[in-house]
Motif scaffolding. Sequence first.
Motif, PDB file in Angstrom:
ATOM      1  N   GLU A  84      17.840 -98.920 -70.333  1.00 36.57           N
ATOM      2  CA  GLU A  84      17.145 -97.960 -69.490  1.00 36.57           C
ATOM      3  C   GLU A  84      16.068 -97.239 -70.304  1.00 36.57           C
ATOM      4  O   GLU A  84      16.211 -96.066 -70.641  1.00 36.57           O
ATOM      5  N   PRO A  85      14.985 -97.937 -70.668  1.00 39.16           N
ATOM      6  CA  PRO A  85      13.948 -97.292 -71.482  1.00 39.16           C
ATOM      7  C   PRO A  85      13.196 -96.237 -70.687  1.00 39.16           C
ATOM      8  O   PRO A  85      13.002 -96.363 -69.487  1.00 39.16           O
ATOM      9  N   THR A  86      12.787 -95.219 -71.395  1.00 41.05           N
ATOM     10  CA  THR A  86      11.959 -94.203 -70.766  1.00 41.05           C
ATOM     11  C   THR A  86      10.541 -94.738 -70.598  1.00 41.05           C
ATOM     12  O   THR A  86      10.157 -95.738 -71.208  1.00 41.05           O
ATOM     13  N   SER A  87       9.773 -94.081 -69.742  1.00 46.51           N
ATOM     14  CA  SER A  87       8.404 -94.534 -69.499  1.00 46.51           C
ATOM     15  C   SER A  87       7.573 -94.499 -70.777  1.00 46.51           C
ATOM     16  O   SER A  87       6.739 -95.370 -71.025  1.00 46.51           O
ATOM     17  N   GLU A  88       7.816 -93.489 -71.616  1.00 47.12           N
ATOM     18  CA  GLU A  88       7.065 -93.384 -72.873  1.00 47.12           C
ATOM     19  C   GLU A  88       7.418 -94.530 -73.804  1.00 47.12           C
ATOM     20  O   GLU A  88       6.534 -95.160 -74.398  1.00 47.12           O
ATOM     21  N   HIS A  89       8.723 -94.810 -73.931  1.00 46.45           N
ATOM     22  CA  HIS A  89       9.141 -95.893 -74.817  1.00 46.45           C
ATOM     23  C   HIS A  89       8.703 -97.243 -74.251  1.00 46.45           C
ATOM     24  O   HIS A  89       8.385 -98.161 -75.013  1.00 46.45           O
ATOM     25  N   LEU A  90       8.705 -97.376 -72.920  1.00 44.15           N
ATOM     26  CA  LEU A  90       8.264 -98.631 -72.322  1.00 44.15           C
ATOM     27  C   LEU A  90       6.796 -98.874 -72.600  1.00 44.15           C
ATOM     28  O   LEU A  90       6.378 -99.999 -72.906  1.00 44.15           O
ATOM     29  N   ALA A  91       5.989 -97.827 -72.533  1.00 47.49           N
ATOM     30  CA  ALA A  91       4.562 -97.962 -72.852  1.00 47.49           C
ATOM     31  C   ALA A  91       4.366 -98.335 -74.319  1.00 47.49           C
ATOM     32  O   ALA A  91       3.523 -99.176 -74.652  1.00 47.49           O
ATOM     33  N   ASP A  92       5.148 -97.715 -75.212  1.00 43.40           N
ATOM     34  CA  ASP A  92       5.062 -98.054 -76.640  1.00 43.40           C
ATOM     35  C   ASP A  92       5.446 -99.504 -76.876  1.00 43.40           C
ATOM     36  O   ASP A  92       4.829-100.202 -77.688  1.00 43.40           O
ATOM     37  N   LEU A  93       6.487 -99.956 -76.158  1.00 48.56           N
ATOM     38  CA  LEU A  93       6.934-101.337 -76.328  1.00 48.56           C
ATOM     39  C   LEU A  93       5.863-102.318 -75.879  1.00 48.56           C
ATOM     40  O   LEU A  93       5.601-103.317 -76.558  1.00 48.56           O
TER      41      LEU A  93
END
Length: 223
Positions: A84-93
Amino acid sequence: MADKKNPDKKRRDDEPSAKGAPEQGAPAAGDARPEDAQPGAAQPDAAPDVAPVDAEAAASADGIEEDELTVQDILDAAEREVAEPTSEHLADLKRVTAEYANYRRRTEANRVVEKERVTGDIVKLLIPILDDLYRAEKHGDLEGDSAFATIAAKLRSSVERLGLTSFGAVGDPFDPTMHEAIFQMPSADVEMETVGDVAETGYYLGSTLLRAAKVVVQVPSDG
């Protein structure tokens, strides 16, 4: 019997010996005892029993969670973040993935270019030998199963495996990007500029032009 001559004597004996002094047997004002307090009377507040605080124990208590953090806890947290990645971590990924893909493309492209450059430097040393073989073939020295013809075939096969390809043959359309015209010869037999003769064969190594072919060009002529 009372002293009739001094009636005030008895009264003075009954009064306290000192003004303000308590009567005999009566407790002084400062000597009041708890058991003598009147029922229901307000008692002074007793000091609460406070246990001394151990500063070292408190500091240890504050660090319990950190001390008890295990490798499994970190792995579990990482798995939850992946699930369940956060939106910020998903963007970084996504950004890191795109950067890595671009890096791989650049690395692969650079690797191919560097390989062609190194191979080209080696093959250029063999081009004069290939020119000699080409001239010998034109004079008919490579016909049959002679030892010279066998060596020439092996050498050409080896450089072809390195990615070297030759071009420039009589009858090919003239292309100034890959042909070098050393002479123009008018001819009524052609309708466009055409290679009439090849002085030196041209070579490509992969997509890299190592040498342009030197040719005689036939140009259309009305006469």
